[in-house]
Write an enzyme that holds these catalytic residues in place. Structure first.
Site, PDB file in Angstrom:
ATOM      1  N   GLN A  84       0.854  -1.191   0.000  1.00 47.04           N
ATOM      2  CA  GLN A  84       0.000   0.000   0.000  1.00 47.04           C
ATOM      3  C   GLN A  84       0.888   1.238   0.000  1.00 47.04           C
ATOM      4  O   GLN A  84       0.404   2.355  -0.109  1.00 47.04           O
ATOM      5  CB  GLN A  84      -0.872   0.015   1.251  1.00 47.04           C
ATOM      6  N   HIS A 103      -1.660   1.221  -4.284  1.00 43.64           N
ATOM      7  CA  HIS A 103      -2.075   2.618  -4.077  1.00 43.64           C
ATOM      8  C   HIS A 103      -1.240   3.594  -4.913  1.00 43.64           C
ATOM      9  O   HIS A 103      -1.218   4.782  -4.611  1.00 43.64           O
ATOM     10  CB  HIS A 103      -1.996   2.985  -2.590  1.00 43.64           C
ATOM     11  N   CYS A 111      -1.559  11.836 -16.241  1.00 42.64           N
ATOM     12  CA  CYS A 111      -2.349  12.933 -16.807  1.00 42.64           C
ATOM     13  C   CYS A 111      -3.826  12.662 -16.545  1.00 42.64           C
ATOM     14  O   CYS A 111      -4.353  11.615 -16.958  1.00 42.64           O
ATOM     15  CB  CYS A 111      -2.096  13.045 -18.311  1.00 42.64           C
ATOM     16  N   THR A 170       0.562  -2.783   8.774  1.00 40.50           N
ATOM     17  CA  THR A 170      -0.635  -2.091   8.281  1.00 40.50           C
ATOM     18  C   THR A 170      -1.732  -2.161   9.335  1.00 40.50           C
ATOM     19  O   THR A 170      -1.888  -3.180  10.011  1.00 40.50           O
ATOM     20  CB  THR A 170      -1.093  -2.647   6.911  1.00 40.50           C
ATOM     21  N   ASN A 195       3.209  -6.872  13.066  1.00 38.03           N
ATOM     22  CA  ASN A 195       2.912  -5.451  13.297  1.00 38.03           C
ATOM     23  C   ASN A 195       3.492  -5.040  14.646  1.00 38.03           C
ATOM     24  O   ASN A 195       3.738  -5.886  15.504  1.00 38.03           O
ATOM     25  CB  ASN A 195       1.389  -5.229  13.292  1.00 38.03           C
ATOM     26  N   GLU A 197       2.063  -3.651  17.001  1.00 44.52           N
ATOM     27  CA  GLU A 197       1.123  -4.034  18.060  1.00 44.52           C
ATOM     28  C   GLU A 197      -0.100  -4.651  17.385  1.00 44.52           C
ATOM     29  O   GLU A 197      -0.187  -4.622  16.161  1.00 44.52           O
ATOM     30  CB  GLU A 197       0.706  -2.790  18.859  1.00 44.52           C
TER      31      GLU A 197
HETATM   32  P1  OAD Z   1      -1.383   3.123   9.028  1.00 43.31           P
HETATM   33  O1  OAD Z   1      -0.706   4.370   9.467  1.00 43.31           O
HETATM   34  O2  OAD Z   1      -2.866   3.109   9.041  1.00 43.31           O
HETATM   35  O3  OAD Z   1      -0.899   1.897   9.936  1.00 43.31           O
HETATM   36  C1  OAD Z   1       0.458   1.650  10.158  1.00 43.31           C
HETATM   37  C2  OAD Z   1       0.594   0.393  11.006  1.00 43.31           C
HETATM   38  O4  OAD Z   1       1.968   0.135  11.157  1.00 43.31           O
HETATM   39  C3  OAD Z   1       0.003   0.537  12.431  1.00 43.31           C
HETATM   40  O5  OAD Z   1      -0.792  -0.605  12.721  1.00 43.31           O
HETATM   41  C4  OAD Z   1       1.239   0.583  13.330  1.00 43.31           C
HETATM   42  O6  OAD Z   1       1.041  -0.057  14.577  1.00 43.31           O
HETATM   43  C5  OAD Z   1       2.250  -0.187  12.498  1.00 43.31           C
HETATM   44  N1  OAD Z   1       3.649   0.203  12.745  1.00 43.31           N
HETATM   45  C6  OAD Z   1       4.151   1.426  13.047  1.00 43.31           C
HETATM   46  N2  OAD Z   1       5.480   1.389  13.175  1.00 43.31           N
HETATM   47  C7  OAD Z   1       5.843   0.099  12.958  1.00 43.31           C
HETATM   48  C8  OAD Z   1       7.080  -0.594  12.966  1.00 43.31           C
HETATM   49  N3  OAD Z   1       8.239   0.016  13.216  1.00 43.31           N
HETATM   50  N4  OAD Z   1       7.070  -1.931  12.712  1.00 43.31           N
HETATM   51  C9  OAD Z   1       5.900  -2.586  12.452  1.00 43.31           C
HETATM   52  N5  OAD Z   1       4.710  -1.987  12.436  1.00 43.31           N
HETATM   53  C10 OAD Z   1       4.668  -0.662  12.685  1.00 43.31           C
HETATM   54  O7  OAD Z   1      -0.799   2.762   7.582  1.00 43.31           O
HETATM   55  P2  OAD Z   1      -1.389   1.753   6.476  1.00 43.31           P
HETATM   56  O8  OAD Z   1      -2.116   0.626   7.109  1.00 43.31           O
HETATM   57  O9  OAD Z   1      -0.297   1.455   5.531  1.00 43.31           O
HETATM   58  O10 OAD Z   1      -3.676   5.171   1.573  1.00 43.31           O
HETATM   59  O11 OAD Z   1      -2.433   2.704   5.766  1.00 43.31           O
HETATM   60  C11 OAD Z   1      -3.171   2.205   4.688  1.00 43.31           C
HETATM   61  C12 OAD Z   1      -3.489   3.327   3.731  1.00 43.31           C
HETATM   62  O12 OAD Z   1      -4.094   4.409   4.434  1.00 43.31           O
HETATM   63  C13 OAD Z   1      -2.275   3.975   3.081  1.00 43.31           C
HETATM   64  O13 OAD Z   1      -1.818   3.272   1.964  1.00 43.31           O
HETATM   65  C14 OAD Z   1      -2.785   5.322   2.698  1.00 43.31           C
HETATM   66  C15 OAD Z   1      -3.514   5.650   3.975  1.00 43.31           C
HETATM   67  O14 OAD Z   1      -4.513   6.580   3.904  1.00 43.31           O
HETATM   68  C16 OAD Z   1      -3.920   6.210   0.759  1.00 43.31           C
HETATM   69  O15 OAD Z   1      -3.425   7.318   0.913  1.00 43.31           O
HETATM   70  C17 OAD Z   1      -4.871   5.884  -0.358  1.00 43.31           C
END
Ligand code: OAD
Length: 225
Positions: A84, A103, A111, A170, A195, A197
């Site tokens: 993502q 994503h 464009c 994620t 993850n 947590e």
């Molecule tokens: P999030 O910010 O929603 O989640 C990040 C996850 O990573 C959380 O569950 C944290 O606990 C975990 N995390 C943080 N630091 C970490 C580490 N050092 N090791 C392991 N895990 C860790 O991000 P995404 O789930 O990627 O989309 O978000 C999904 C989508 O939402 C993104 O692609 C973006 C966003 O809006 C768009 O912009 C379309």
């Protein structure tokens, strides 16, 4: 099949979205990550992604990206990375094939008039013209909320056929990616969450390994190869 999210790049210094101090605590998602936001204020949207692009270009892959590239190299053609993330840290770690950016990518420009795609310059602006049709309607090649993620058919086909589904870093809050674990479970496929947590979707996974990606992922990859 391995789904990655912002947590994989967090230890490279790139902000996550929903953690404390995450990007969506500082920016209004509807203003910078929707087609409506872009129509209202394209300069603001370009500024947001120009900053993300600069951060990504200055960042380096971390031990989690490296380990996933190592896994792909050890099992050629067997490990599909679906990310993502819009950074290119998987590629720069050595994952040069079998990576799907569902994503979109900061390295791409699109464009809005003719759908032509090309490599994004470091800084994009609303005045930039499409190299093909010359319309001044260029945008980052990023999937915004309300748009369809890329290569979904390929992803669902791979998901249905895989032997193990792993989600790394994620939060499980954004669909359709958040639903992959349920699809996998319904097909009887083993599922693992890695993850920092427990995430919102933790309950759907068969197993979980919690901790920083740079520690957990290399260790997990070692156990596999
Ligand atoms: P999030 O910010 O929603 O989640 C990040 C996850 O990573 C959380 O569950 C944290 O606990 C975990 N995390 C943080 N630091 C970490 C580490 N050092 N090791 C392991 N895990 C860790 O991000 P995404 O789930 O990627 O989309 O978000 C999904 C989508 O939402 C993104 O692609 C973006 C966003 O809006 C768009 O912009 C379309």
């Amino acid at each position: 099949m391995i789904l990655t999210g912002a947590g994989v790049s967090a230890e490279s210094g790139l902000g996550t979205f929903r953690d404390k101090d995450g990007l969506w605590t500082k920016y209004d998602l509807s203003e910078v990550a929707t087609p409506e936001g872009f129509a209202t204020d394209p300069a603001k949207v370009h500024d947001f992604y120009n900053a993300r692009r600069a951060n990504a270009l200055d960042a380096a892959p971390n031990a989690a990206h490296d380990a996933l590239a190592r896994l792909q190299a050890a099992r050629p053609g067997e490990v599909l990375l679906v990310t993502q993330n819009v950074d290119d840290l998987h590629e720069r770690a050595g994952s040069t094939r079998d990576v799907i950016h569902m994503h979109g990518a900061l390295t791409g420009a699109l464009c809005a008039t003719c759908n032509h795609r090309w490599t994004a310059p470091r800084v994009m602006s609303p005045e930039d013209r499409c190299p093909k049709c010359t319309a001044p309607s260029t945008r980052p090649d990023i999937v915004w909320f309300g748009e369809f993620p890329y290569q979904m058919e390929e992803i669902y086909t791979a998901l249905a056929q895989c032997g193990l589904f792993v989600a790394i870093g994620t939060s499980g809050q954004v669909y359709p990616a958040a639903g992959f674990v349920q699809e996998a479970r319904a097909a009887g496929i083993e599922t693992l969450e890695i993850n920092l947590e427990a995430s919102d979707g933790s309950g759907y996974f068969d197993r979980a390994l919690h901790g920083p990606a740079t520690e957990i992922v290399p260790h997990w990859v070692d156990t596999l190869i």
